[in-house]
Structure formats: structure tokens, C-alpha cells
Write an enzyme that holds these catalytic residues in place. Structure first.
Site, PDB file in Angstrom:
ATOM      1  N   TYR A 148       0.483  -2.764  -7.942  1.00  0.00           N
ATOM      2  CA  TYR A 148       1.726  -2.178  -7.440  1.00  0.00           C
ATOM      3  C   TYR A 148       2.845  -2.757  -8.294  1.00  0.00           C
ATOM      4  CZ  TYR A 148      -0.271  -0.239  -3.119  1.00  0.00           C
ATOM      5  OH  TYR A 148      -0.969   0.510  -2.203  1.00  0.00           O
ATOM      6  N   HIS A 273      -4.746   8.308  -1.744  1.00  0.00           N
ATOM      7  CA  HIS A 273      -4.522   7.013  -1.086  1.00  0.00           C
ATOM      8  C   HIS A 273      -5.179   6.997   0.291  1.00  0.00           C
ATOM      9  CE1 HIS A 273      -1.663   3.471  -1.793  1.00  0.00           C
ATOM     10  NE2 HIS A 273      -2.317   3.142  -0.703  1.00  0.00           N
TER      11      HIS A 273
HETATM   12  C1  FNR Z   1      -5.985   1.459   0.923  1.00  0.00           C
HETATM   13  N1  FNR Z   1      -5.699   1.975  -0.332  1.00  0.00           N
HETATM   14  C2  FNR Z   1      -5.012   1.205  -1.240  1.00  0.00           C
HETATM   15  N2  FNR Z   1      -4.760   1.687  -2.488  1.00  0.00           N
HETATM   16  C3  FNR Z   1      -4.121   0.938  -3.398  1.00  0.00           C
HETATM   17  O1  FNR Z   1      -3.926   1.400  -4.507  1.00  0.00           O
HETATM   18  N3  FNR Z   1      -3.723  -0.327  -3.087  1.00  0.00           N
HETATM   19  C4  FNR Z   1      -3.928  -0.887  -1.870  1.00  0.00           C
HETATM   20  O2  FNR Z   1      -3.582  -2.023  -1.618  1.00  0.00           O
HETATM   21  C5  FNR Z   1      -4.581  -0.090  -0.891  1.00  0.00           C
HETATM   22  N4  FNR Z   1      -4.803  -0.571   0.358  1.00  0.00           N
HETATM   23  C6  FNR Z   1      -5.511   0.171   1.262  1.00  0.00           C
HETATM   24  C7  FNR Z   1      -5.798  -0.370   2.512  1.00  0.00           C
HETATM   25  C8  FNR Z   1      -6.566   0.342   3.413  1.00  0.00           C
HETATM   26  C9  FNR Z   1      -6.884  -0.246   4.740  1.00  0.00           C
HETATM   27  C10 FNR Z   1      -7.038   1.635   3.064  1.00  0.00           C
HETATM   28  C11 FNR Z   1      -7.888   2.431   4.014  1.00  0.00           C
HETATM   29  C12 FNR Z   1      -6.743   2.167   1.842  1.00  0.00           C
HETATM   30  C13 FNR Z   1      -6.248   3.282  -0.754  1.00  0.00           C
HETATM   31  C14 FNR Z   1      -7.653   3.105  -1.299  1.00  0.00           C
HETATM   32  O3  FNR Z   1      -7.618   2.451  -2.549  1.00  0.00           O
HETATM   33  C15 FNR Z   1      -8.358   4.443  -1.504  1.00  0.00           C
HETATM   34  O4  FNR Z   1      -7.544   5.305  -2.245  1.00  0.00           O
HETATM   35  C16 FNR Z   1      -8.761   5.115  -0.183  1.00  0.00           C
HETATM   36  O5  FNR Z   1      -9.076   4.172   0.807  1.00  0.00           O
HETATM   37  C17 FNR Z   1      -9.943   6.029  -0.388  1.00  0.00           C
HETATM   38  O6  FNR Z   1     -10.211   6.753   0.741  1.00  0.00           O
HETATM   39  P1  FNR Z   1     -11.311   6.350   1.844  1.00  0.00           P
HETATM   40  O7  FNR Z   1     -12.594   5.966   1.132  1.00  0.00           O
HETATM   41  O8  FNR Z   1     -10.740   5.229   2.650  1.00  0.00           O
HETATM   42  O9  FNR Z   1     -11.447   7.610   2.645  1.00  0.00           O
END
Ligand code: FNR
Length: 387
Positions: A148, A273
Site C-alpha cells: 500500500y 479486492h
Molecule cells: C484482503 N485483501 C487485501 N488485499 C490487499 O492488497 N492488501 C491487504 O492487506 C488485504 N487484506 C485483506 C484482508 C481480508 C480479511 C480479506 C478477505 C481480503 C484482498 C485479498 O488480497 C484478495 O484480493 C481477496 O481476498 C480475494 O478474494 P477471496 O479469495 O477472499 O474471495
């Protein structure tokens, strides 16, 4: 907030006893819900606003059907693949998900060990509750770092350097989060990182804690720290401070896929996301083909969002993905069973995917083609949008 390890149902059975053996990754969600404090479970499970995209990420997979081929010798199946030059055991990797120690005291360590044991890649979140150095110290493994971009670019530079030194092999630059999506459960719960945890990568920089606010604490944190001005020129900037390959995470249109190629990205992750940012965007599996077509094979395209079955992995590869990432299954399995749970998730997906290949008549990833599936668009004779 209480934490009950083995919540008894009215019939006197634990949830796990009632469910018996776990036979698919989705079953971990109900166990996680029982075990976790509501604020934590809701944070992991939620999507943005109406959660239309959250449901659609799953539903869209279910509308894609197979055209399996028969009478092909499938006694030997090879699902190994290469990602950015790194050989891994299967095209299934771990997406970055923040704050894993809320799920289990071992948090990101457990995930790192499970990924390494399965021979696949873990992506560590910027907002992890373990630092890049701590995760590296769990042992060997191919790991990517999700970034980020903070307003303070010195912070970003330092962090990228530390990830490089800790042996991370690529940066997944998240591009869909100039502001946090509206996750209403987190607003109602006034979600904050529990006080016994910190965002370890930012410890000592005064950015490791999250203040309680009249909103989701994470939404306020993002509003204060994350750089809303982020644009394509910053991909160039990032390239100027690191030699690591950059994956652009969060592309869901052909237009942006072309810009990603031009920006010199090493790959694209088609992602919404986990439906936590803009609601009413299509499921990632529905957006995938448009992005793959636009990338013209110049850089690999990966996908995350709603992958819960080996059949989903096959469908994504048939539509041109070079691999997939999983998010929530990891945190739910961590909550239920720690490292063993994550290992089990990776094992089940691997076995299901291998079986799908056998029943679909494919013995290597290269055998999986567009004609092994048909989509809703195919049934309606709908051409891909010309963009
Ligand atoms: C995320 N995701 C996410 N993406 C990212 O770029 N940085 C992050 O810190 C996070 N944190 C995060 C926390 C939680 C609890 C979730 C559920 C998701 C998004 C993650 O990388 C990814 O794109 C999705 O979770 C994919 O979808 P599914 O497998 O959860 O359906």
C-alpha cells in the site's frame, strides 16, 4: 468479547463434531464464525455495501460449465508451473490478507509455513501483524510483498528495501484502494486492530496502531495515511526505487490492462479486492477474459476473488489466467486450525484441481484450453466487448 474454542451447541456437540470431517475449503468459514469475536469475523468475511459483488464472485463461477474431453490417458498429471520465473507446485497461491494474528496467534507465520510446505507462494500484506523480517525468519519459501502506498514516500521506500533484504521476490502493488470501501459491518463494530497487536511493518514509525474512531478504524487509518494521488506515474516511481518485478493488483478492465502493460508491470492480478472496495463491479472471473485479451500475452494475468474449488482454478486457467490466489479461505482456516488448517486448504484445492484436470482430460496446465469450458456469454452468443 469472548473467544470460545469449542463452542457447544444446544445438543452438546461442538460445531466441528457436528460437521465431521472437513471435505471442502468453504466449511472453515462456519467454524471461524463460531470461534472468532464478531468484530474479527465480520472484518474477514465482509464485502462492501450491498455485497452484490461478494456473492457474484462465487455465483459467476457457477455459471461456467465444462466441456470435458474423454479417453485421454490421465494416469500422470503435472500441475507444476512457473510464476515470474519461480517454479511452484501448483497454480494456486496465497493472496495478501491483513492482520492474520487476529485469527490465530501464529498468524502470518503459520500461513508462511503452510505455503512453503505446499511449495507455493505466499503474499504478505503491508498490514500484516508480522513484519517482513519475521515472516522471512520462518524458513525458506517464495514470497511476494503486497504494497500500500503511504503519503509518506520515505516510509514506502524503507519498507520496499526491507522486503527486498528479507528475500521477497515481487511487489504486488494494490491499486484499487485510494480510499477504503464501505464495509458496513466494520462501521457498526467500530473495527480496530486489537490493542495487543500492531501492524508490524510500521512499528516504530508511529503508523503501527489504529485509533478508535467514530467509523471503521481502518477506514480512518486509510484516509489519514494512504496516498489518494497514486497514479500510473507512481508505477514508474516504484520501478525507480526497486528492481523487484511489480504485479499490478486490482485491474478489471481492458483499458487498465493495456496501461499496466505499458507501465512495465511484470504481471496483472485481476482482483476486486475480494469485493471489499467498489461494489457492483463484475466478478473477477467475468472480467478475466477481457483483461487477458488486452494483455495480448505480453505479461501474465493472475486472478483472485471467490476461488473456493479446484473447478474454479480450472475455469480461471481456461479463461487465460496463469494462476490464482486465495484470500478468505486462508484466514478462516487459520482461525479454525492454525497452520494445519491452511495446509489442509492448500491440499484440498490441489487435489480438487488435479481431479478436475483428470476428469476434464488434461495432463498439464498447457492442455487446459478455452474450449474446455463454456460461459454464459458463449451460450448467448455474446461477443467480448470491443474496447
Ligand atoms: C484482503 N485483501 C487485501 N488485499 C490487499 O492488497 N492488501 C491487504 O492487506 C488485504 N487484506 C485483506 C484482508 C481480508 C480479511 C480479506 C478477505 C481480503 C484482498 C485479498 O488480497 C484478495 O484480493 C481477496 O481476498 C480475494 O478474494 P477471496 O479469495 O477472499 O474471495
Amino acid at each position: 468479547m469472548h473467544r470460545s474454542k469449542n463452542k457447544q451447541s444446544s445438543a452438546g456437540f461442538t460445531n466441528q463434531e457436528k460437521m465431521g470431517e472437513i471435505t471442502n475449503v468453504m466449511e472453515y468459514q462456519a467454524i471461524a464464525k463460531q470461534k472468532l469475536p464478531k468484530m474479527v469475523y465480520d472484518y474477514y468475511a465482509s464485502g462492501a455495501e450491498d455485497e452484490w459483488t461478494l456473492n457474484e464472485n462465487r455465483e459467476a463461477f457457477s455459471r461456467i460449465l465444462f466441456r470435458p474431453r474423454i479417453l485421454i490417458d490421465v494416469s500422470k498429471i503435472d500441475i507444476t508451473t512457473t510464476v515470474l520465473g519461480f517454479k511452484i507446485s501448483m497454480p494456486i497461491m496465497i493472496a495478501p490478507s491483513a492482520m492474520q494474528k487476529m485469527a490465530n496467534p501464529e498468524g502470518e507465520y503459520a500461513t508462511a509455513r503452510a505455503a512453503s510446505a505446499a511449495g507455493t507462494i505466499m503474499t504478505l500484506s503491508s498490514w500484516a501483524t508480522s513484519s517482513v523480517e519475521e515472516v522471512a525468519s520462518t524458513g525458506p519459501g517464495i514470497r511476494f510483498f503486497q504494497l500500500y502506498v503511504y503519503k509518506d514516500r520515505n516510509v514506502v521506500e524503507q519498507l520496499v528495501r526491507r522486503a527486498e533484504r528479507a528475500g521477497f521476490k515481487a511487489i504486488a502493488l494494490t491499486v484499487d484502494t485510494p480510499r477504503l470501501g464501505r464495509r458496513e459491518a466494520d462501521i457498526k463494530n467500530r473495527f480496530v486492530l486489537p490493542p495487543y497487536l500492531t501492524l508490524k511493518n510500521f512499528e516504530g514509525l508511529d503508523l503501527g496502531k489504529m485509533d478508535k474512531s467514530n467509523d471503521s478504524g481502518l477506514a480512518s487509518y486509510v484516509a489519514g495515511q494512504i496516498d489518494r494521488t497514486l497514479s500510473w506515474k507512481d508505477v514508474k516511481w516504484l520501478q525507480s526505487i526497486t528492481s523487484l518485478p511489480i504485479l499490478v493488483k486490482g485491474v478489471i478492465t481492458a483499458e487498465d490492462a493495456r496501461l499496466a502493460v505499458h507501465s512495465g508491470a511484470a504481471g496483472i492480478i485481476v482482483s476486486n479486492h475480494g469485493a471489499r472496495q467498489l461494489d457492483y463491479v463484475p466478478a473477477t472471473i467475468s472480467a478475466l477474459e477481457e483483461v487477458v485479451t488486452a494483455a495480448q500475452g505480453r505479461i501474465p494475468v493472475y486472478l483472485d476473488g471467490g476461488v473456493r474449488r479446484g473447478t474454479d482454478v480450472f475455469k480461471a486457467l481456461a479463461l487465460g489466467a496463469a494462476g490464482v490466489f486465495i484470500g478468505r479461505p486462508v484466514v478462516f482456516a487459520l482461525a479454525a486450525e492454525g497452520e494445519a488448517g491452511v495446509r489442509n486448504v492448500l491440499r484440498m484445492l490441489r487435489e480438487e484441481f488435479e481431479l478436475t484436470m483428470a476428469l476434464g482430460g488434461c495432463t498439464s496446465l498447457a492442455d487446459i484450453t478455452r474450449s474446455h469450458i463454456f460461459t454464459e456469454g458463449d451460450r448467448l452468443g455474446r461477443p467480448l466487448p470491443r474496447l
